[in-house]
Design an enzyme around this catalytic site. Structure first.
Site, PDB file in Angstrom:
ATOM      1  N   TYR A  33       0.835  -1.199   0.000  1.00 54.00           N
ATOM      2  CA  TYR A  33       0.000   0.000   0.000  1.00 54.00           C
ATOM      3  C   TYR A  33       0.869   1.248   0.000  1.00 54.00           C
ATOM      4  O   TYR A  33       2.077   1.185   0.213  1.00 54.00           O
ATOM      5  CB  TYR A  33      -0.949   0.003   1.205  1.00 54.00           C
ATOM      6  CG  TYR A  33      -0.289   0.314   2.530  1.00 54.00           C
ATOM      7  CD1 TYR A  33       0.533  -0.616   3.160  1.00 54.00           C
ATOM      8  CD2 TYR A  33      -0.469   1.548   3.148  1.00 54.00           C
ATOM      9  CE1 TYR A  33       1.144  -0.329   4.369  1.00 54.00           C
ATOM     10  CE2 TYR A  33       0.141   1.849   4.363  1.00 54.00           C
ATOM     11  CZ  TYR A  33       0.941   0.903   4.971  1.00 54.00           C
ATOM     12  OH  TYR A  33       1.557   1.195   6.161  1.00 54.00           O
ATOM     13  N   ARG A  52       8.231   4.112  -4.613  1.00 49.80           N
ATOM     14  CA  ARG A  52       8.294   3.128  -3.525  1.00 49.80           C
ATOM     15  C   ARG A  52       7.261   2.018  -3.721  1.00 49.80           C
ATOM     16  O   ARG A  52       7.529   0.854  -3.433  1.00 49.80           O
ATOM     17  CB  ARG A  52       8.093   3.824  -2.174  1.00 49.80           C
ATOM     18  CG  ARG A  52       8.327   2.886  -0.991  1.00 49.80           C
ATOM     19  CD  ARG A  52       8.284   3.597   0.341  1.00 49.80           C
ATOM     20  NE  ARG A  52       6.975   4.174   0.607  1.00 49.80           N
ATOM     21  CZ  ARG A  52       6.709   4.975   1.634  1.00 49.80           C
ATOM     22  NH1 ARG A  52       7.654   5.289   2.493  1.00 49.80           N
ATOM     23  NH2 ARG A  52       5.498   5.463   1.821  1.00 49.80           N
ATOM     24  N   ARG A 100      -7.521 -20.349  -1.668  1.00 51.86           N
ATOM     25  CA  ARG A 100      -6.452 -20.255  -0.670  1.00 51.86           C
ATOM     26  C   ARG A 100      -5.371 -21.322  -0.866  1.00 51.86           C
ATOM     27  O   ARG A 100      -5.647 -22.517  -0.837  1.00 51.86           O
ATOM     28  CB  ARG A 100      -7.027 -20.371   0.740  1.00 51.86           C
ATOM     29  CG  ARG A 100      -5.996 -20.070   1.814  1.00 51.86           C
ATOM     30  CD  ARG A 100      -6.591 -20.110   3.220  1.00 51.86           C
ATOM     31  NE  ARG A 100      -5.595 -19.710   4.214  1.00 51.86           N
ATOM     32  CZ  ARG A 100      -4.644 -20.527   4.674  1.00 51.86           C
ATOM     33  NH1 ARG A 100      -4.583 -21.785   4.273  1.00 51.86           N
ATOM     34  NH2 ARG A 100      -3.752 -20.088   5.550  1.00 51.86           N
ATOM     35  N   HIS A 102      -0.841 -21.224  -0.219  1.00 49.58           N
ATOM     36  CA  HIS A 102       0.325 -20.377   0.052  1.00 49.58           C
ATOM     37  C   HIS A 102       1.086 -20.040  -1.235  1.00 49.58           C
ATOM     38  O   HIS A 102       1.627 -18.956  -1.384  1.00 49.58           O
ATOM     39  CB  HIS A 102       1.278 -21.062   1.035  1.00 49.58           C
ATOM     40  CG  HIS A 102       0.745 -21.125   2.431  1.00 49.58           C
ATOM     41  ND1 HIS A 102      -0.424 -21.763   2.767  1.00 49.58           N
ATOM     42  CD2 HIS A 102       1.226 -20.610   3.594  1.00 49.58           C
ATOM     43  CE1 HIS A 102      -0.639 -21.652   4.063  1.00 49.58           C
ATOM     44  NE2 HIS A 102       0.340 -20.954   4.595  1.00 49.58           N
ATOM     45  N   LYS A 149       6.563  -1.941   1.928  1.00 46.73           N
ATOM     46  CA  LYS A 149       5.363  -1.359   2.548  1.00 46.73           C
ATOM     47  C   LYS A 149       4.194  -2.332   2.381  1.00 46.73           C
ATOM     48  O   LYS A 149       3.283  -2.099   1.583  1.00 46.73           O
ATOM     49  CB  LYS A 149       5.070   0.020   1.939  1.00 46.73           C
ATOM     50  CG  LYS A 149       4.186   0.864   2.828  1.00 46.73           C
ATOM     51  CD  LYS A 149       4.248   2.309   2.419  1.00 46.73           C
ATOM     52  CE  LYS A 149       3.200   3.156   3.107  1.00 46.73           C
ATOM     53  NZ  LYS A 149       3.270   3.144   4.564  1.00 46.73           N
ATOM     54  N   GLU A 182      11.789   2.611  14.418  1.00 49.37           N
ATOM     55  CA  GLU A 182      10.856   3.619  13.899  1.00 49.37           C
ATOM     56  C   GLU A 182       9.557   3.507  14.669  1.00 49.37           C
ATOM     57  O   GLU A 182       9.406   2.624  15.516  1.00 49.37           O
ATOM     58  CB  GLU A 182      10.622   3.412  12.393  1.00 49.37           C
ATOM     59  CG  GLU A 182       9.983   2.072  12.067  1.00 49.37           C
ATOM     60  CD  GLU A 182       9.763   1.853  10.566  1.00 49.37           C
ATOM     61  OE1 GLU A 182       9.667   2.830   9.815  1.00 49.37           O
ATOM     62  OE2 GLU A 182       9.674   0.667  10.171  1.00 49.37           O
ATOM     63  N   LEU A 207      11.132   1.455   7.389  1.00 55.38           N
ATOM     64  CA  LEU A 207      10.623   1.807   6.071  1.00 55.38           C
ATOM     65  C   LEU A 207      11.281   3.140   5.679  1.00 55.38           C
ATOM     66  O   LEU A 207      11.349   4.067   6.507  1.00 55.38           O
ATOM     67  CB  LEU A 207       9.101   1.991   6.122  1.00 55.38           C
ATOM     68  CG  LEU A 207       8.463   2.397   4.793  1.00 55.38           C
ATOM     69  CD1 LEU A 207       8.365   1.194   3.863  1.00 55.38           C
ATOM     70  CD2 LEU A 207       7.080   2.997   4.998  1.00 55.38           C
TER      71      LEU A 207
END
Ligand code: PMP
Length: 287
Positions: A33, A52, A100, A102, A149, A182, A207
């Site tokens: 995101y 990014r 579903r 993996h 992110k 952070e 980040l």
């Protein structure tokens, strides 16, 4: 006015906007995101945020769902349709929808793209910045790839909730060596008695915040000395100032850490000056 969300090519009333229960963002946090500030009807630093975003996607081997130009069109449309002049635009891209498993879907499926825009109260944010915030510290229990992110933010949610329950606004993660990494959704900075701005290098543990990147330039312009190195919690408590940065909070003074006042317990001069100067060095894209 009702909110509008973008989901996979369509603009929908927010309440009706949905993705599949097979979406890998929902199942595995297999999604990334970005959040950009919207200020006076302009998107701030969209180039760096999209750089990014592309990097996060590449690191996770998720396909770029559309060109950058197309992403920008959708971003602007989402902001316009929600009539946001001051607030934020949220972009989320998952690996897509598939039963579903993996393993990555094979054959590949189209990524899921969601965007929302939300206004915020600038006067309230400024009032908060004038007062400063309290932070607590918590052990950093996240995976090593916090440079990506991703929406896998459970440790961040737990940390932020712990902060709230302690009467604070943010939690600073602390690594096994006692160094601050952070905040749960922000980068961390201090100003030392020697008037040096200190923030952790972006190579490990954090980040690489866009606000952080731009603020390094702002500090330079203001003639402030910056040292990119890790700092401990004790050093932060003894600092003359501390602050956090993010696209949503901008530069926000920190006036207490784990209940110990920073400096005289009020915002100093540096953080407010950086906050005022920030947008002169940021990129502004009219919506
Ligand atoms: N660190 C973390 C963990 C974050 O979630 C954020 C906000 N996205 C930041 C730092 C600040 O990044 P930016 O300045 O790009 O908003």
């Amino acid at each position: 006015m009702s909110r509008i969300a973008y989901v996979n090519g369509r603009f929908l009333p927010h309440v009706n906007a949905a993705v599949s229960i097979d979406d890998r963002g929902f199942l595995f946090a297999d999604a990334v995101y970005e959040v950009c500030e919207v200020r006076d009807g302009e998107v701030i630093d969209s180039t760096l945020h999209l750089d990014r975003l592309e990097r996060s996607l590449r690191e996770l081997r998720i396909r770029m769902p559309m060109s950058r130009a197309a992403l920008l069109v959708v971003m602007r449309q989402t902001i316009k349709r929600n009539r946001v002049r001051n607030g934020g635009i949220y972009i989320q891209i998952s690996r897509g929808q598939s039963p579903r498993d993996h393993l990555f879907p094979n054959p590949e499926v189209p990524p899921t793209v969601v965007m929302t825009a939300k206004p915020h109260d600038r006067a309230k944010a400024e009032a908060q910045a004038a007062k400063g915030i309290a932070v607590i510290t918590v052990p950093d229990n996240r995976w090593e790839r916090v440079d990506i992110k991703s929406v896998g933010l459970l440790p961040n949610c737990l940390a932020k909730q712990a902060a709230k329950e302690a009467g604070a606004k943010e939690a600073w993660f602390v690594d096994a060596q006692g160094f601050v990494t952070e905040g749960s959704s922000t980068n961390a900075w201090i100003v030392t008695a020697a008037r040096e701005l200190v923030t952790r290098p972006a190579e490990t543990g954090i980040l690489r915040g866009i606000t952080r990147t731009v603020l390094l330039k702002v500090a330079d312009k203001l003639g402030l000395r910056v040292v990119e190195r890790a700092f401990t919690v004790d050093e932060a408590k003894a600092a003359t100032e501390a602050f956090i940065t993010a696209a949503t909070t901008l530069v926000m003074p920190v006036v207490s850490i784990d209940g110990s006042p920073v400096g005289d317990g009020h915002p100093g001069e540096t953080a407010p000056a950086l906050r005022r100067a920030f947008h002169d060095s940021a990129e502004h894209l009219p919506v």
